[in-house]
Motif scaffolding. Structure first.
Motif, short mmCIF file in Angstrom:
data_model
loop_
_atom_site.label_atom_id
_atom_site.label_comp_id
_atom_site.label_asym_id
_atom_site.label_seq_id
_atom_site.Cartn_x
_atom_site.Cartn_y
_atom_site.Cartn_z
N LEU A 159 0.83 -1.20 0.00
CA LEU A 159 0.00 0.00 0.00
C LEU A 159 0.87 1.26 0.00
O LEU A 159 1.87 1.33 0.73
N TRP A 160 0.47 2.25 -0.78
CA TRP A 160 1.09 3.57 -0.71
C TRP A 160 0.33 4.39 0.33
O TRP A 160 -0.90 4.41 0.34
N ALA A 161 1.06 5.05 1.21
CA ALA A 161 0.40 5.78 2.30
C ALA A 161 1.30 6.91 2.79
O ALA A 161 2.50 6.95 2.50
N LEU A 162 0.70 7.84 3.53
CA LEU A 162 1.41 8.95 4.16
C LEU A 162 1.17 8.85 5.66
O LEU A 162 0.06 9.05 6.13
N ASN A 163 2.23 8.54 6.40
CA ASN A 163 2.09 8.33 7.83
C ASN A 163 2.57 9.57 8.59
O ASN A 163 3.71 10.01 8.42
N PHE A 164 1.68 10.12 9.44
CA PHE A 164 2.01 11.24 10.31
C PHE A 164 1.97 10.71 11.75
O PHE A 164 0.90 10.42 12.28
N ASN A 165 3.14 10.58 12.37
CA ASN A 165 3.28 9.96 13.68
C ASN A 165 3.69 11.04 14.68
O ASN A 165 4.84 11.48 14.67
N ILE B 170 5.06 5.97 2.83
CA ILE B 170 5.31 4.55 2.58
C ILE B 170 5.19 4.34 1.08
O ILE B 170 4.10 4.47 0.51
N LEU B 171 6.31 4.02 0.42
CA LEU B 171 6.38 4.02 -1.04
C LEU B 171 6.90 2.69 -1.55
O LEU B 171 8.11 2.51 -1.79
N PRO B 172 6.03 1.67 -1.73
CA PRO B 172 6.47 0.38 -2.25
C PRO B 172 6.56 0.42 -3.78
O PRO B 172 5.58 0.75 -4.47
N ILE B 173 7.72 0.09 -4.32
CA ILE B 173 7.94 0.14 -5.76
C ILE B 173 8.14 -1.28 -6.28
O ILE B 173 9.12 -1.96 -5.90
N PRO B 174 7.25 -1.79 -7.15
CA PRO B 174 7.41 -3.14 -7.69
C PRO B 174 8.58 -3.19 -8.66
O PRO B 174 8.73 -2.31 -9.53
N LEU B 175 9.41 -4.20 -8.51
CA LEU B 175 10.59 -4.35 -9.37
C LEU B 175 10.36 -5.42 -10.44
O LEU B 175 10.54 -5.16 -11.63
N THR B 176 9.97 -6.62 -10.02
CA THR B 176 9.67 -7.70 -10.96
C THR B 176 8.51 -8.52 -10.40
O THR B 176 8.21 -8.48 -9.21
N GLY B 177 7.85 -9.30 -11.29
CA GLY B 177 6.80 -10.21 -10.87
C GLY B 177 5.50 -9.49 -10.55
O GLY B 177 5.44 -8.25 -10.49
N GLU B 178 4.47 -10.28 -10.31
CA GLU B 178 3.16 -9.75 -9.97
C GLU B 178 2.52 -10.61 -8.90
O GLU B 178 2.87 -11.79 -8.75
N GLY B 179 1.54 -10.04 -8.18
CA GLY B 179 0.82 -10.79 -7.15
C GLY B 179 1.76 -11.32 -6.08
O GLY B 179 2.64 -10.59 -5.58
N ALA B 180 1.62 -12.61 -5.77
CA ALA B 180 2.45 -13.22 -4.73
C ALA B 180 3.91 -13.32 -5.14
O ALA B 180 4.79 -13.50 -4.28
N THR C 227 -2.78 8.03 9.14
CA THR C 227 -2.18 7.45 7.94
C THR C 227 -3.20 7.34 6.82
O THR C 227 -3.97 6.37 6.74
N PRO C 228 -3.27 8.33 5.93
CA PRO C 228 -4.15 8.21 4.76
C PRO C 228 -3.50 7.34 3.68
O PRO C 228 -2.29 7.40 3.45
N ILE C 229 -4.34 6.52 3.04
CA ILE C 229 -3.88 5.70 1.92
C ILE C 229 -3.97 6.54 0.66
O ILE C 229 -4.95 7.25 0.43
N ILE C 230 -2.93 6.47 -0.18
CA ILE C 230 -2.91 7.24 -1.43
C ILE C 230 -2.78 6.27 -2.61
O ILE C 230 -2.32 5.14 -2.45
N PRO C 231 -3.20 6.69 -3.81
CA PRO C 231 -3.05 5.82 -4.99
C PRO C 231 -1.58 5.54 -5.27
O PRO C 231 -0.72 6.41 -5.12
N GLY C 232 -1.29 4.30 -5.67
CA GLY C 232 0.08 3.95 -6.03
C GLY C 232 0.53 4.69 -7.27
O GLY C 232 -0.17 4.72 -8.29
N LEU C 233 1.70 5.32 -7.20
CA LEU C 233 2.21 6.08 -8.33
C LEU C 233 2.93 5.19 -9.34
O LEU C 233 3.07 5.56 -10.50
N ILE C 234 3.38 4.03 -8.90
CA ILE C 234 4.05 3.08 -9.79
C ILE C 234 3.34 1.74 -9.63
O ILE C 234 3.48 1.08 -8.59
N LYS C 235 2.57 1.34 -10.61
CA LYS C 235 1.75 0.14 -10.50
C LYS C 235 2.38 -1.07 -11.18
O LYS C 235 2.19 -2.20 -10.72
N LYS C 236 3.11 -0.86 -12.26
CA LYS C 236 3.71 -1.95 -13.00
C LYS C 236 5.16 -2.15 -12.61
O LYS C 236 5.87 -1.17 -12.30
N PRO C 237 5.65 -3.40 -12.61
CA PRO C 237 7.06 -3.64 -12.25
C PRO C 237 8.01 -2.86 -13.17
O PRO C 237 7.77 -2.77 -14.37
#
Length: 339
Positions: free
Chosen positions: A87-93, A120-130, A325-335
């Motif tokens: 998940l892409w998100a912005l955490n204010f702690n 929180i910025l997860p960037i897919p590198l290779t593969g999809e799903g699991a 922590t609001p969830i935001i749309p992922g900016l990078i969806k494809k590996p």
């Protein structure tokens, strides 16, 4: 003197709900007003509030489960408990307030306020799903609204500004390999971005970041370790080379209907500090809920922390903690390197 918490607990259980709420309101008002409150009493008051909220949350969760609602919000809450989430998100702690005390302070605990902004910025590198292999960037930006800095015995300056920014690159093991385990590692960097010398180390640092945990149906547990060593100075002067680390330990239990309870304190260690001042070891508890505003899911957590070990000279001993922590749309969806 330390209050007899067992007696407090027994008296609390027999009080009617309205009296308990009035008692909580009085204690919280006393905290907010800045009047003298011992660290133990502050923690007892906030823990009582969390327990009261937890009871209400569990009742709401049971009703929601009967109606079949809240499952999507539960999934969001569970994913946010995982530092390697997709998940892409912005955490204010925010620690508002933090209670600081030690041998150099002869009066009441000093108050401070800090917000840690952590996208929180997860960037897919290779593969999809699991089979997806990704790198998770979790920049840590300390925003110091006010923090007490000792300037001699019982003399303090309050500083405001930005602290040193940290940037971990954590590569996660795909779910098809890790299964229910949370496994990831990579480098972490610290940059000399502090706007005041008292808020930073004036040097470049780097080290390892390691995440290990487990995802259950209801319970998510995580250990997230960082360590830093100096790799270069930046007007460092006579400040010692960085040699410090932190360990976040987290347990989160999903109640249903988007509610969670758990703990997620951060232990810190500074090898350069003198004996008795190296460690800060907090314990704590929180109540949280994920809700929707329009199409945006936002997770809220309210908690309290108390340091069972804190620096002898001066340091944070307790804090009221609010996380948004609001969830935001992922900016990078494809590996980045194909499927």
């Amino acid at each position: 003197n330390t209050p007899d918490t067992s007696q407090l607990s027994r008296r609390w259980d027999v009080q009617p709900t309205t009296i308990r709420r009035a008692t909580l309101a009085g204690l919280c008002a006393r905290l907010a007003s800045g009047r003298a409150v011992s660290g133990e009493l502050a923690v007892a008051a906030m823990l009582a509030l969390i327990v009261n909220l937890s009871v209400n949350a569990e009742a709401i969760a049971e009703g929601a489960q009967k109606s079949g609602g809240g499952s999507n919000l539960d999934d969001v809450g569970k994913k946010l408990a995982n530092p390697l989430t997709d998940l892409w998100a912005l955490n204010f702690n925010s620690f508002v307030p933090g209670f600081f005390d030690g041998d150099v302070n002869k009066g009441d605990a000093k108050l401070g306020a800090t917000t840690i902004f952590q996208p929180i910025l997860p960037i897919p590198l290779t593969g999809e799903g699991a089979d997806e292999f990704r790198v998770i960037l979790r920049p840590v930006v300390p925003i110091v609204w006010s923090t007490p800095i000792p300037d001699g015995f019982d003399e303090f300056n309050h500083k405001t500004g930005i602290g040193d920014i940290q940037l971990p690159f954590v590569f996660s093991v795909p779910d098809s390999i890790a299964g229910k385990w949370i496994l990831g590692a990579g480098p972490v960097f610290e940059f000399p971005t502090a706007t005041d010398d008292a808020l930073g180390a004036d040097q470049w640092s780097a080290g390892p970041a390691i995440a290990v945990g487990h995802k259950g149906e209801k319970l998510t547990s995580v250990l997230f370790f960082n360590y830093f060593w100096n790799i270069g100075g930046a007007d460092q002067g006579d400040k010692p080379d960085t040699d410090k680390g932190s360990l976040l330990y987290s347990l989160q239990y999903a109640l249903g209907n988007g509610w969670q309870v758990g703990t997620n304190p951060n232990i810190t260690y500074n090898d350069n500090a003198s004996s008795g001042n190296k460690w800060n070891v907090p314990i704590g508890a929180f109540i949280g809920r994920t809700v929707k505003f329009g199409k945006t899911a936002i997770n809220f957590k309210l908690g309290v922390e108390y340091s069972v070990v804190s620096p002898d000279d001066f340091g944070q001993e307790a804090a009221i903690r609010l996380q948004v922590t609001p969830i935001i749309p992922g900016l990078i969806k494809k590996p980045l390197f194909g499927g």
